[in-house]
Design a protein around this motif. Sequence first.
Motif, PDB file in Angstrom:
ATOM      1  N   LEU A   1       0.839  -1.210   0.000  1.00  0.00           N
ATOM      2  CA  LEU A   1       0.000   0.000   0.000  1.00  0.00           C
ATOM      3  C   LEU A   1       0.871   1.256   0.000  1.00  0.00           C
ATOM      4  O   LEU A   1       0.599   2.214  -0.716  1.00  0.00           O
ATOM      5  CB  LEU A   1      -0.913   0.015   1.231  1.00  0.00           C
TER       6      LEU A   1
ATOM      7  N   THR B   1       0.653   3.871  -3.213  1.00  0.00           N
ATOM      8  CA  THR B   1      -0.234   5.012  -2.950  1.00  0.00           C
ATOM      9  C   THR B   1       0.575   6.298  -2.878  1.00  0.00           C
ATOM     10  O   THR B   1       1.455   6.428  -2.014  1.00  0.00           O
ATOM     11  CB  THR B   1      -1.007   4.811  -1.628  1.00  0.00           C
TER      12      THR B   1
ATOM     13  N   SER C   1      -2.117  -0.538  10.889  1.00  0.00           N
ATOM     14  CA  SER C   1      -3.113  -0.395   9.823  1.00  0.00           C
ATOM     15  C   SER C   1      -4.492  -0.038  10.353  1.00  0.00           C
ATOM     16  O   SER C   1      -5.134   0.892   9.866  1.00  0.00           O
ATOM     17  CB  SER C   1      -3.199  -1.687   9.002  1.00  0.00           C
TER      18      SER C   1
ATOM     19  N   LEU D   1      -3.980   4.573   5.800  1.00  0.00           N
ATOM     20  CA  LEU D   1      -3.792   3.226   5.279  1.00  0.00           C
ATOM     21  C   LEU D   1      -5.136   2.552   4.985  1.00  0.00           C
ATOM     22  O   LEU D   1      -5.294   1.882   3.963  1.00  0.00           O
ATOM     23  CB  LEU D   1      -2.993   2.384   6.278  1.00  0.00           C
TER      24      LEU D   1
ATOM     25  N   ALA E   1      -6.479   4.045   1.798  1.00  0.00           N
ATOM     26  CA  ALA E   1      -5.755   3.551   0.622  1.00  0.00           C
ATOM     27  C   ALA E   1      -6.180   2.128   0.285  1.00  0.00           C
ATOM     28  O   ALA E   1      -6.371   1.780  -0.892  1.00  0.00           O
ATOM     29  CB  ALA E   1      -4.254   3.612   0.875  1.00  0.00           C
ATOM     30  N   LEU E   2      -6.353   1.286   1.303  1.00  0.00           N
ATOM     31  CA  LEU E   2      -6.769  -0.097   1.079  1.00  0.00           C
ATOM     32  C   LEU E   2      -8.174  -0.150   0.485  1.00  0.00           C
ATOM     33  O   LEU E   2      -8.444  -0.922  -0.444  1.00  0.00           O
ATOM     34  CB  LEU E   2      -6.729  -0.869   2.399  1.00  0.00           C
TER      35      LEU E   2
ATOM     36  N   ILE F   1      -8.092   0.752  -3.239  1.00  0.00           N
ATOM     37  CA  ILE F   1      -7.543  -0.325  -4.070  1.00  0.00           C
ATOM     38  C   ILE F   1      -8.557  -1.455  -4.217  1.00  0.00           C
ATOM     39  O   ILE F   1      -8.749  -2.011  -5.301  1.00  0.00           O
ATOM     40  CB  ILE F   1      -6.219  -0.849  -3.461  1.00  0.00           C
TER      41      ILE F   1
END
Length: 266
Positions: A2, A6, A245, A251, A254-255, A258
């Motif tokens: 990540l 990112t 996380s 984070l 971003a996850l 995705i």
Amino acid sequence: MLCWTTPNLQTPMYFFLRHLSFSDLCYSSVITPKLLESLIIGDSSILYAACMTQLVVFSIFGSLECLILGLMACDRSVAVCKPLFYHLIMTDSVCERLIASCYMVSITTSMLNAAYALQLSFCSAIQIHHFYCDYPPLLKLSCSDTSVNELVLLASVSCVSGVSVITILVSYGYIIFTVLRLRSKVGRQKAFYTCSSHLIVVSVFYGTILFMYLRPGGKYFSDQDKVVAVFYTVVIPVLNPIIYSMRNRELKSALTKILRRMNVVV
């Protein structure tokens, strides 16, 4: 992954977090597969060369984790105490030089201990009262004089852990001093929240490491040490991604992005 993919995670904090994750992955991977083989298949034997390899790799990345935790404390200190100058102080070149120094120190101290470990002699077939090859149980089983080995091990662990612990204590001393001067309650809470994940990891990791290694050679108790060793070889590498996380909005965001691109999350 990540942090690498990112754009808004290309900051010093996530740069160090990438290397912390890499070190977790490496030193747990050299221990856990053999542990699972012993538990599931029942084959608990290990070749001498494999034992020494396990010893060296685990030592390198365990030492690296100690030093990176110190760097992360220093990074948080600059972020909280000097927010306007943060990107001027923690430049890409500075971060790269710092992490390169950590790798060099880790490899040097680990190879030094390995060189002395290779000089140990064992009078017969040995059974290590542990679930992986580590210095303390090997020293306990050796029939040669281990006083020099114990001294070198104590010096190297004290050097690596000492530098890291001092860096952490000084960094958090500055953070606490700065935070207490803030007039805004929200600002104080935000500053402590920023550092809370790192503090949790440091407390668990160093509690087990200091207990395991900073003792005289005659005071190792195998059953007790096995329980402690499980924490920093298996539990902590699992906890670190969860701590960093689940408590990190960037984070998690971003996850989610995705996963949405992959049509996993609607």
